[in-house]
Scaffold this motif. Structure first.
Motif, PDB file in Angstrom:
ATOM      1  N   VAL A  12       0.834  -1.201   0.000  1.00  0.00           N
ATOM      2  CA  VAL A  12       0.000   0.000   0.000  1.00  0.00           C
ATOM      3  C   VAL A  12       0.869   1.251   0.000  1.00  0.00           C
ATOM      4  O   VAL A  12       0.573   2.235  -0.698  1.00  0.00           O
ATOM      5  N   LEU A  13       1.958   1.242   0.752  1.00  0.00           N
ATOM      6  CA  LEU A  13       2.890   2.372   0.742  1.00  0.00           C
ATOM      7  C   LEU A  13       3.462   2.577  -0.656  1.00  0.00           C
ATOM      8  O   LEU A  13       3.513   3.711  -1.163  1.00  0.00           O
ATOM      9  N   LEU A  14       3.893   1.503  -1.304  1.00  0.00           N
ATOM     10  CA  LEU A  14       4.469   1.598  -2.640  1.00  0.00           C
ATOM     11  C   LEU A  14       3.459   2.157  -3.642  1.00  0.00           C
ATOM     12  O   LEU A  14       3.775   3.033  -4.453  1.00  0.00           O
ATOM     13  N   LEU A  15       2.235   1.660  -3.585  1.00  0.00           N
ATOM     14  CA  LEU A  15       1.201   2.129  -4.503  1.00  0.00           C
ATOM     15  C   LEU A  15       0.794   3.571  -4.208  1.00  0.00           C
ATOM     16  O   LEU A  15       0.504   4.345  -5.130  1.00  0.00           O
ATOM     17  N   ALA A  16       0.768   3.941  -2.930  1.00  0.00           N
ATOM     18  CA  ALA A  16       0.424   5.315  -2.561  1.00  0.00           C
ATOM     19  C   ALA A  16       1.475   6.294  -3.083  1.00  0.00           C
ATOM     20  O   ALA A  16       1.142   7.344  -3.653  1.00  0.00           O
ATOM     21  N   VAL A  17       2.737   5.961  -2.884  1.00  0.00           N
ATOM     22  CA  VAL A  17       3.823   6.823  -3.361  1.00  0.00           C
ATOM     23  C   VAL A  17       3.752   6.968  -4.878  1.00  0.00           C
ATOM     24  O   VAL A  17       3.860   8.080  -5.422  1.00  0.00           O
ATOM     25  N   SER A  18       3.567   5.865  -5.574  1.00  0.00           N
ATOM     26  CA  SER A  18       3.522   5.903  -7.034  1.00  0.00           C
ATOM     27  C   SER A  18       2.356   6.757  -7.532  1.00  0.00           C
ATOM     28  O   SER A  18       2.510   7.567  -8.456  1.00  0.00           O
ATOM     29  N   ALA A  19       1.175   6.574  -6.921  1.00  0.00           N
ATOM     30  CA  ALA A  19      -0.004   7.327  -7.360  1.00  0.00           C
ATOM     31  C   ALA A  19       0.174   8.822  -7.139  1.00  0.00           C
ATOM     32  O   ALA A  19      -0.128   9.645  -8.017  1.00  0.00           O
ATOM     33  N   VAL A  20       0.656   9.201  -5.964  1.00  0.00           N
ATOM     34  CA  VAL A  20       0.811  10.626  -5.647  1.00  0.00           C
ATOM     35  C   VAL A  20       1.872  11.269  -6.529  1.00  0.00           C
ATOM     36  O   VAL A  20       1.671  12.353  -7.094  1.00  0.00           O
ATOM     37  N   VAL A  21       3.017  10.616  -6.683  1.00  0.00           N
ATOM     38  CA  VAL A  21       4.107  11.189  -7.474  1.00  0.00           C
ATOM     39  C   VAL A  21       3.702  11.323  -8.933  1.00  0.00           C
ATOM     40  O   VAL A  21       3.964  12.366  -9.572  1.00  0.00           O
ATOM     41  N   ASP A  22       3.072  10.310  -9.499  1.00  0.00           N
ATOM     42  CA  ASP A  22       2.651  10.386 -10.901  1.00  0.00           C
ATOM     43  C   ASP A  22       1.734  11.581 -11.144  1.00  0.00           C
ATOM     44  O   ASP A  22       1.900  12.320 -12.122  1.00  0.00           O
ATOM     45  N   ARG A  23       0.790  11.786 -10.246  1.00  0.00           N
ATOM     46  CA  ARG A  23      -0.183  12.854 -10.462  1.00  0.00           C
ATOM     47  C   ARG A  23       0.400  14.227 -10.171  1.00  0.00           C
ATOM     48  O   ARG A  23       0.065  15.205 -10.849  1.00  0.00           O
ATOM     49  N   VAL A  24       1.270  14.315  -9.196  1.00  0.00           N
ATOM     50  CA  VAL A  24       1.927  15.605  -8.928  1.00  0.00           C
ATOM     51  C   VAL A  24       2.802  16.017 -10.109  1.00  0.00           C
ATOM     52  O   VAL A  24       2.774  17.173 -10.557  1.00  0.00           O
ATOM     53  N   LEU A  25       3.574  15.083 -10.649  1.00  0.00           N
ATOM     54  CA  LEU A  25       4.429  15.404 -11.792  1.00  0.00           C
ATOM     55  C   LEU A  25       3.605  15.718 -13.031  1.00  0.00           C
ATOM     56  O   LEU A  25       3.974  16.602 -13.823  1.00  0.00           O
ATOM     57  N   GLU A  26       2.502  14.994 -13.201  1.00  0.00           N
ATOM     58  CA  GLU A  26       1.649  15.268 -14.358  1.00  0.00           C
ATOM     59  C   GLU A  26       1.051  16.673 -14.276  1.00  0.00           C
ATOM     60  O   GLU A  26       1.039  17.418 -15.270  1.00  0.00           O
ATOM     61  N   LEU A  27       0.556  17.049 -13.105  1.00  0.00           N
ATOM     62  CA  LEU A  27       0.002  18.392 -12.940  1.00  0.00           C
ATOM     63  C   LEU A  27       1.087  19.461 -13.076  1.00  0.00           C
ATOM     64  O   LEU A  27       0.855  20.530 -13.666  1.00  0.00           O
TER      65      LEU A  27
END
Length: 353
Positions: A87-102
């Motif tokens: 869950v930590l790995l997936l949370a980090v990936s989801a947040v980072v992907d969307r922050v970089l995309e924005l």
């Protein structure tokens, strides 16, 4: 004389561990048969709710309920740490992907914003809703992570299941007439495993009788921030090698290596089942890594992506094997009855944050 209903109850109770049945089976059978007319017992069956309740109890007993045998205590600890780490790995990936995309979209002016919004507009209603949910729901992994570490287990479970839902959509696309490119179904299947195995493990292992979740080392916020820095740095420094699995695989490699080094420096033992949990997560990440790499092998000019994927695969294979060896040694030590082996680094049952 044994009735058919009693036989059926005993058959369902075989879902429970033998040690639990030896202590409670007769009492449970008497409870279930209480108030049922003996003349009707040959025409009756256990209700669906009773079967579901027994199945849930069987899962809790095998995943470290209070008083469980040593092997079940280890299994429960390993599954709980697997769920938390995933869950930590997936949370980090989801947040980072969307922050970089924005960040990319809103630093490129009107054209960047238009390109970002195009991903949600210009479609029919169903595709628009799916696009919005696919972008937003994975952020619930972060909610599940912090909720779990603050002992809000129901919120953590619901958040994890909600975050895992978008992984199912690509598998349903062929039903709508959209054909997937060759090789993609393998990745989509691995993405379903990467999302749903942690969600199911969280729901099963972090039951109400389980000890409160905690990280082997560090505070929740600092560990999450460190994961975001590693994942984001891997995407920013090597954008040409990044595919959908690049950041989570990099984050896992750095985290697992750091845990092995941290464990080697400890003299009081490590959290029980941690090596087995990380080995299982490593195998899951490796599966997604290989499945995501395969379609790129036939794409001209994708040498950097292929090279990065092969490099990660070359690191993941021995790292996962090393974690499995360490986990096997821990299992052997615990099976031999080393004092404190199971309890080392784990909170007592019934503790709450």
């Amino acid at each position: 004389m044994t009735t058919l209903l009693e036989t059926r109850y005993r058959a369902v109770l075989r879902l429970l561990p033998a040690s639990y049945r030896r202590e409670r089976e007769e009492e449970m059978v008497e409870t279930y048969l209480w108030g049922v007319d003996r003349d009707l017992q040959d025409q009756s069956r256990p209700t669906l709710g009773e079967v579901a309740s027994i199945a849930a109890l069987a899962v809790r007993c095998r995943l470290g309920a209070p008083g469980a045998p040593r092997r079940y205590a280890l299994l429960g600890a390993a599954v709980r740490l697997f769920a938390l780490s995933a869950v930590l790995l997936l949370a980090v990936s989801a947040v980072v992907d969307r922050v970089l995309e924005l960040t990319w979209a809103f630093t490129r002016g009107a054209s960047g914003r238009q390109m970002f919004l195009t991903g949600f507009t210009g479609r029919n209603t169903t595709e628009t809703v799916v696009a919005v949910l696919t972008w937003t729901l994975p952020l619930l992994w972060a909610v599940a992570y912090f909720a779990l570490l603050h002992d809000h287990r129901r919120l953590a479970r619901y958040s994890a299941f909600g975050a895992a839902l978008p992984a199912l959509w690509p598998l349903a696309r062929p039903l709508t007439g959209d054909a997937l490119p060759p090789g993609v179904p393998w990745y989509e299947a691995s993405a379903v495993l990467l999302a749903w195995l942690p969600a199911l493990a969280l729901g099963a292992a972090h039951h109400r009788d389980a000890p409160a979740a905690r990280l082997p080392a560090g505070s929740p916020g600092l560990v999450f921030l460190a994961g975001c820095v590693v994942a984001g740095g891997s995407l920013v420094l090597l954008p040409g090698a990044a595919d959908t699995v690049w950041a989570p695989a990099t984050c896992f490699v750095v985290g697992a290596l750091g845990w092995l080094l941290w464990r080697a420096r400890r003299t009081d033992g490590a959290s029980p089942g941690a090596a087995l949990a990380l080995a299982a997560l490593g195998l899951l990440v490796l599966t997604a890594r290989v499945a995501a790499l395969y379609p790129w092998l036939h794409v001209p000019g994708a040498g950097l992506v292929v090279g990065g994927g092969l490099g990660q695969t070359a690191v993941l294979v021995p790292l996962t094997a090393a974690l499995a060896v360490v986990g096997g040694r821990d299992l052997a030590r615990i099976s031999a009855g080393t004092p404190g082996a199971v309890a080392a680094g784990a909170p007592r049952h019934g503790t709450r944050r």
